[in-house]
Scaffold this motif. Sequence first.
Motif, PDB file in Angstrom:
ATOM      1  N   ALA A  12      17.044  -8.342  20.092  1.00 34.69           N
ATOM      2  CA  ALA A  12      16.591  -6.951  20.218  1.00 34.69           C
ATOM      3  C   ALA A  12      16.959  -6.377  21.586  1.00 34.69           C
ATOM      4  N   GLU A  16      19.727  -3.374  22.397  1.00 34.24           N
ATOM      5  CA  GLU A  16      19.392  -2.193  23.192  1.00 34.24           C
ATOM      6  C   GLU A  16      20.350  -2.051  24.381  1.00 34.24           C
ATOM      7  N   GLU A  17      20.657  -3.180  25.035  1.00 36.76           N
ATOM      8  CA  GLU A  17      21.567  -3.162  26.192  1.00 36.76           C
ATOM      9  C   GLU A  17      22.976  -2.759  25.787  1.00 36.76           C
ATOM     10  N   ASP A  19      23.681  -0.988  23.151  1.00 45.94           N
ATOM     11  CA  ASP A  19      23.578   0.262  22.399  1.00 45.94           C
ATOM     12  C   ASP A  19      24.207   0.097  21.011  1.00 45.94           C
ATOM     13  N   ASP A  21      23.387  -2.093  16.870  1.00 49.61           N
ATOM     14  CA  ASP A  21      22.317  -2.564  15.987  1.00 49.61           C
ATOM     15  C   ASP A  21      22.044  -4.052  16.211  1.00 49.61           C
ATOM     16  N   LYS A  22      20.901  -4.527  15.691  1.00 49.23           N
ATOM     17  CA  LYS A  22      20.492  -5.912  15.895  1.00 49.23           C
ATOM     18  C   LYS A  22      21.419  -6.886  15.179  1.00 49.23           C
TER      19      LYS A  22
END
Length: 95
Positions: A12, A16-17, A19, A21-22
């Motif tokens: 996750a 986020e880092e 930018d 999807d998981k």
Amino acid sequence: MAKPMTKTQLVAALAEEMDTDKKSAGAALDAVCNLITKEVSGGGAVTLPGVGKIYCRERPERMVRNPATGEQFKKDADKVVKMTIAKALKDSVNG
């Protein structure tokens, strides 16, 4: 001491880092882990910039002791995975 980050939390945070999807982040993490495993198990080493160096070291045959009984016996030579931590990471942890 804080609890270690789980793979789900790492994926996750990586998503986020990056930018993204998981699913993509999880695939990237699995690919990196597979490459490291393949290289180190083949006798090589992997350097992760800013983190450290992961490598395999051979240990010679040696005498060891069973702590429960005190009996000594010979342990065959084996290999062990080691990691040397990068100076940048040590410095960031120590302030």
